[in-house]
Design a protein around this motif. Sequence first.
Motif, PDB file in Angstrom:
ATOM      1  N   GLY A  18       0.813  -1.210   0.000  1.00 54.78           N
ATOM      2  CA  GLY A  18       0.000   0.000   0.000  1.00 54.78           C
ATOM      3  C   GLY A  18       0.847   1.261   0.000  1.00 54.78           C
ATOM      4  N   VAL A  19       0.519   2.181   0.904  1.00 56.81           N
ATOM      5  CA  VAL A  19       1.204   3.460   0.978  1.00 56.81           C
ATOM      6  C   VAL A  19       2.649   3.296   1.425  1.00 56.81           C
ATOM      7  CG1 VAL A  19       1.141   5.729   2.098  1.00 56.81           C
ATOM      8  CG2 VAL A  19      -0.960   4.649   1.386  1.00 56.81           C
ATOM      9  N   THR A  20       2.951   2.225   2.163  1.00 57.76           N
ATOM     10  CA  THR A  20       4.332   2.023   2.617  1.00 57.76           C
ATOM     11  C   THR A  20       5.295   1.835   1.450  1.00 57.76           C
ATOM     12  OG1 THR A  20       3.923  -0.362   2.841  1.00 57.76           O
ATOM     13  CG2 THR A  20       3.541   1.022   4.770  1.00 57.76           C
ATOM     14  N   LEU A  21       4.788   1.428   0.291  1.00 64.46           N
ATOM     15  CA  LEU A  21       5.650   1.309  -0.888  1.00 64.46           C
ATOM     16  C   LEU A  21       5.961   2.669  -1.496  1.00 64.46           C
ATOM     17  CD1 LEU A  21       3.906  -1.699  -2.675  1.00 64.46           C
ATOM     18  CD2 LEU A  21       5.941  -1.788  -1.258  1.00 64.46           C
ATOM     19  N   CYS A  22       5.069   3.633  -1.303  1.00 63.41           N
ATOM     20  CA  CYS A  22       5.218   4.925  -1.974  1.00 63.41           C
ATOM     21  C   CYS A  22       6.058   5.908  -1.170  1.00 63.41           C
ATOM     22  CB  CYS A  22       3.839   5.532  -2.240  1.00 63.41           C
ATOM     23  SG  CYS A  22       2.683   4.411  -3.037  1.00 63.41           S
ATOM     24  N   VAL A  23       5.878   5.924   0.148  1.00 58.02           N
ATOM     25  CA  VAL A  23       6.536   6.955   0.948  1.00 58.02           C
ATOM     26  C   VAL A  23       8.049   6.785   0.973  1.00 58.02           C
ATOM     27  CG1 VAL A  23       4.520   7.352   2.393  1.00 58.02           C
ATOM     28  CG2 VAL A  23       6.146   5.561   3.027  1.00 58.02           C
ATOM     29  N   VAL A  24       8.544   5.596   0.657  1.00 58.64           N
ATOM     30  CA  VAL A  24       9.985   5.369   0.681  1.00 58.64           C
ATOM     31  C   VAL A  24      10.634   5.667  -0.666  1.00 58.64           C
ATOM     32  CG1 VAL A  24       9.833   3.668   2.507  1.00 58.64           C
ATOM     33  CG2 VAL A  24       9.662   2.922   0.135  1.00 58.64           C
ATOM     34  N   LYS A  25       9.823   5.906  -1.703  1.00 60.39           N
ATOM     35  CA  LYS A  25      10.365   6.200  -3.024  1.00 60.39           C
ATOM     36  C   LYS A  25      10.545   7.699  -3.172  1.00 60.39           C
ATOM     37  CE  LYS A  25       8.266   2.291  -5.468  1.00 60.39           C
ATOM     38  NZ  LYS A  25       7.348   1.920  -6.583  1.00 60.39           N
ATOM     39  N   SER A  26      11.706   8.112  -3.616  1.00 64.60           N
ATOM     40  CA  SER A  26      11.958   9.525  -3.839  1.00 64.60           C
ATOM     41  C   SER A  26      11.255   9.982  -5.115  1.00 64.60           C
ATOM     42  CB  SER A  26      13.464   9.791  -3.949  1.00 64.60           C
ATOM     43  OG  SER A  26      14.006   9.050  -5.034  1.00 64.60           O
ATOM     44  N   HIS A  27      10.942  11.270  -5.121  1.00 59.99           N
ATOM     45  CA  HIS A  27      10.235  11.821  -6.280  1.00 59.99           C
ATOM     46  C   HIS A  27      11.148  11.813  -7.501  1.00 59.99           C
ATOM     47  CE1 HIS A  27       7.565  14.159  -8.699  1.00 59.99           C
ATOM     48  NE2 HIS A  27       8.392  15.194  -8.762  1.00 59.99           N
ATOM     49  N   ARG A  28      10.657  11.236  -8.574  1.00 58.62           N
ATOM     50  CA  ARG A  28      11.450  11.141  -9.796  1.00 58.62           C
ATOM     51  C   ARG A  28      11.342  12.430 -10.600  1.00 58.62           C
ATOM     52  NH1 ARG A  28       8.867   5.796 -12.196  1.00 58.62           N
ATOM     53  NH2 ARG A  28       7.064   6.985 -11.539  1.00 58.62           N
ATOM     54  N   LYS A  29      12.489  13.080 -10.798  1.00 61.66           N
ATOM     55  CA  LYS A  29      12.524  14.304 -11.583  1.00 61.66           C
ATOM     56  C   LYS A  29      12.765  13.986 -13.060  1.00 61.66           C
ATOM     57  CE  LYS A  29      14.267  17.140  -7.787  1.00 61.66           C
ATOM     58  NZ  LYS A  29      15.349  18.059  -7.331  1.00 61.66           N
ATOM     59  N   ALA A  30      12.409  14.940 -13.901  1.00 62.86           N
ATOM     60  CA  ALA A  30      12.607  14.748 -15.338  1.00 62.86           C
ATOM     61  C   ALA A  30      14.094  14.748 -15.652  1.00 62.86           C
ATOM     62  CB  ALA A  30      11.899  15.839 -16.127  1.00 62.86           C
ATOM     63  N   GLN A  31      14.512  13.773 -16.423  1.00 63.87           N
ATOM     64  CA  GLN A  31      15.913  13.648 -16.757  1.00 63.87           C
ATOM     65  C   GLN A  31      16.250  14.586 -17.914  1.00 63.87           C
ATOM     66  OE1 GLN A  31      16.676   9.566 -17.590  1.00 63.87           O
ATOM     67  NE2 GLN A  31      16.276   8.877 -15.507  1.00 63.87           N
ATOM     68  N   HIS A  32      17.185  15.523 -17.646  1.00 65.33           N
ATOM     69  CA  HIS A  32      17.598  16.484 -18.661  1.00 65.33           C
ATOM     70  C   HIS A  32      18.933  16.043 -19.246  1.00 65.33           C
ATOM     71  CE1 HIS A  32      14.428  19.288 -17.598  1.00 65.33           C
ATOM     72  NE2 HIS A  32      14.736  19.086 -16.311  1.00 65.33           N
ATOM     73  N   SER A  33      19.050  16.198 -20.534  1.00 68.73           N
ATOM     74  CA  SER A  33      20.282  15.814 -21.208  1.00 68.73           C
ATOM     75  C   SER A  33      21.364  16.859 -20.927  1.00 68.73           C
ATOM     76  CB  SER A  33      20.013  15.698 -22.709  1.00 68.73           C
ATOM     77  OG  SER A  33      21.171  15.690 -23.419  1.00 68.73           O
ATOM     78  N   GLU A  34      22.501  16.421 -20.401  1.00 65.34           N
ATOM     79  CA  GLU A  34      23.609  17.310 -20.069  1.00 65.34           C
ATOM     80  C   GLU A  34      24.691  17.326 -21.149  1.00 65.34           C
ATOM     81  OE1 GLU A  34      25.085  16.192 -16.311  1.00 65.34           O
ATOM     82  OE2 GLU A  34      23.242  16.717 -15.229  1.00 65.34           O
ATOM     83  N   VAL A  35      24.578  16.490 -22.149  1.00 59.24           N
ATOM     84  CA  VAL A  35      25.574  16.418 -23.213  1.00 59.24           C
ATOM     85  C   VAL A  35      25.221  17.442 -24.281  1.00 59.24           C
ATOM     86  CG1 VAL A  35      26.669  14.962 -24.925  1.00 59.24           C
ATOM     87  CG2 VAL A  35      25.950  13.996 -22.728  1.00 59.24           C
ATOM     88  N   VAL A  36      26.173  18.367 -24.597  1.00 58.37           N
ATOM     89  CA  VAL A  36      25.966  19.403 -25.605  1.00 58.37           C
ATOM     90  C   VAL A  36      26.719  18.989 -26.862  1.00 58.37           C
ATOM     91  CG1 VAL A  36      26.236  21.831 -26.177  1.00 58.37           C
ATOM     92  CG2 VAL A  36      25.778  21.128 -23.810  1.00 58.37           C
ATOM     93  N   SER A  37      25.995  18.830 -27.955  1.00 54.11           N
ATOM     94  CA  SER A  37      26.621  18.360 -29.185  1.00 54.11           C
ATOM     95  C   SER A  37      27.517  19.424 -29.810  1.00 54.11           C
ATOM     96  CB  SER A  37      25.543  17.923 -30.186  1.00 54.11           C
ATOM     97  OG  SER A  37      24.701  19.023 -30.466  1.00 54.11           O
ATOM     98  N   GLY A  38      27.083  20.675 -29.794  1.00 52.49           N
ATOM     99  CA  GLY A  38      27.881  21.748 -30.392  1.00 52.49           C
ATOM    100  C   GLY A  38      27.728  23.023 -29.606  1.00 52.49           C
ATOM    101  N   GLN A  39      28.684  23.917 -29.735  1.00 50.07           N
ATOM    102  CA  GLN A  39      28.656  25.159 -28.997  1.00 50.07           C
ATOM    103  C   GLN A  39      27.706  26.117 -29.685  1.00 50.07           C
ATOM    104  OE1 GLN A  39      32.458  26.931 -28.532  1.00 50.07           O
ATOM    105  NE2 GLN A  39      32.101  27.473 -26.405  1.00 50.07           N
ATOM    106  N   GLN A  40      26.751  26.631 -28.939  1.00 55.60           N
ATOM    107  CA  GLN A  40      25.756  27.536 -29.502  1.00 55.60           C
ATOM    108  C   GLN A  40      26.119  28.966 -29.144  1.00 55.60           C
ATOM    109  OE1 GLN A  40      21.927  26.372 -28.115  1.00 55.60           O
ATOM    110  NE2 GLN A  40      21.708  24.745 -29.616  1.00 55.60           N
TER     111      GLN A  40
END
Length: 637
Positions: free
Chosen positions: A489-511
């Motif tokens: 039940g809820v015991t499964l949820c309260v121990v999980k951290s909130h998942r944030k949106a994964q942002h790409s940190e790799v820059v292909s070219g200099q803008q």
Amino acid sequence: MKKITFGKISSNFGQNASAPTGTIGTFGPPKAIEVLEDDREAQQVKEVMGITSFGKKAKSFDIQEMMSQVKATAREVTKKPLEDKPLEESSSEDDDSSEGESDGDLIGPPIPSTMPEKPVKSTKKSVEDSDADEDDDDDDSEVEEDEHFLPVSENTTMRHGLKAVTALTVDHSGARLASGSVDYDVSFWDFAGMDSSLRSFRTLQPCENHPIRHLHYSSTGDLLLVISGARQAKVVDRDGFEKLETVKGDMYITDMARTKGHTAALLAGQFNPCVKEEFLTTSSDGTVRTWDFYQEGKQHKQIIKCRAQNGLKASPTAVAYNRDGKVIACGCADGSVQLWDFRKSSVAPAAQLRRAHQPVEMTAINFSHVGDHLVTRSMDETLKLWDVRSLKAHLNQIGGLFARYDTTDAIFSPNDAMVVTAVSMQKGEKHGRVNVYDRKTFGLVKSLPVSDGSHAIRVNWHAKLNQIFIGGGDGHVKCYYDPKKSLRGVTLCVVKSHRKAQHSEVVSGQQVITPHALPLFRQERRKTSRKQMEKDRLDPVKSKRPDLPITSGQGGRVASSGGTLSSYVIRNLGLSKRVNDDQDPREAILKFAKEAEENPYWIAPAYAKTQPKPVLDMGTEGSGEDDGEPQEKRSKQ
């Protein structure tokens, strides 16, 4: 010829070489000789292998001796126990008594005689009795704690919306929760897929603009019954997709048994706990109808007509199945409790109590898990406990429990030791609460607060999860649990951290951002779909704009050839001179009069031979044609 004989082969061939005693047709030696030879052979094998015996011999039983042993044992049991007797004497007596019986059963080497003895403490009877009483008290306290154990050490809140949560249910396995509100929304919660943010994975409006009154999962958890303020009940699957909708009834028919469905707003409903495809619904038309899922809701299966004492219809505002799914309990708006058993008859109730509550709406009615008790909750601010086997009088009663909503819950705990009900917030109070009472004495065990400034409406205590879910008046669903004794039940949820949106940190070219760069090198910013649609609407090609109407000839389809048909024809004939549409036609013709008179091209050469005298010059002075005509017939000049 030698005589053929059959004898017993022995290990001692010299002794058995005597003349045969039998003749043809007789097998083996006489019985007495056989027994002697068997004993002799067995003794020789024992001596060679060093074995004392090949196993236990069959015991011989003496009835008289057994009876004497039974009598002696009975006397020892009835005698007062010898507590101060030394261990040596008791052990010696036990050894003597059991020596004859256990000699043949001993396995392994004998116990050494020099083994140290364990001392035994002598106690008095009064001390033993006191210890026994203390143990009994401890056991009773443990049992009492188990009966009144409440998983309320921790709590968390799930947000449904902004309005009151009037419907709440958890499936049988405890994997999903569904909540409904007066804002027409039904939210689905999946405990295994949620994180600590506790967000529902789907919210929808299955009944359009009708408030949700009741929700209930089937016994298998694959279907959800949705009861709203409409006349039609709906069944959706676990993901919210509609599977069935019951038929509407004809409101102009007086006999409700003649209609296929309900003719007024629904009030409550529930799935059968044993038959997964059967469910029932109640309505303000005074009927309880059972439905079969596989009939696609085209017609009800059975019908119950609830009647008041005066014979008029009584709306069943609360309904519940017993644990076997055979008996239906209805709490009616006239304050009566009616029990219906389809195995007997659907015309008259199997048992009923007319004045169970005051003649107001009954908000909840539920069977105990064992099935012999019934709890009812009414808008008259009372909570009552009944014995199903005798409905003449209530067993316990609690008053002063304010209920603002007509769906306020009252349920039993999973072990039937407690009764739980929701209490709304009165004027001057800061919050509603959920009261837990002992079933036997109706004493208050615990009062659980809800969110500040909110009412308590729905309560669900799940047996497998051991968690308490409360639907509040502020749109929140509060859950009480214990980290040690609550499962999943809820015991499964309260121990999980909130998942944030994964942002790409790799820059292909200099803008390099240059605000005054040329349009060729300028990067277009990503626009929303709405802005892109507005831009496409202004584009005549993408929006497929029709041709504009022809105006004065400037900017239209034939602007280069003029705005009239004659100018268009002249341009197609290839004339070099442009015709001005704004010029006067008479002036345009008279402009060529002198040239036509001097150098005729169209008309004069055609009539030069046939008419030497021009006919066009008629009616002029000096002509002799009109001389013979009377004055009145002459044309006016």
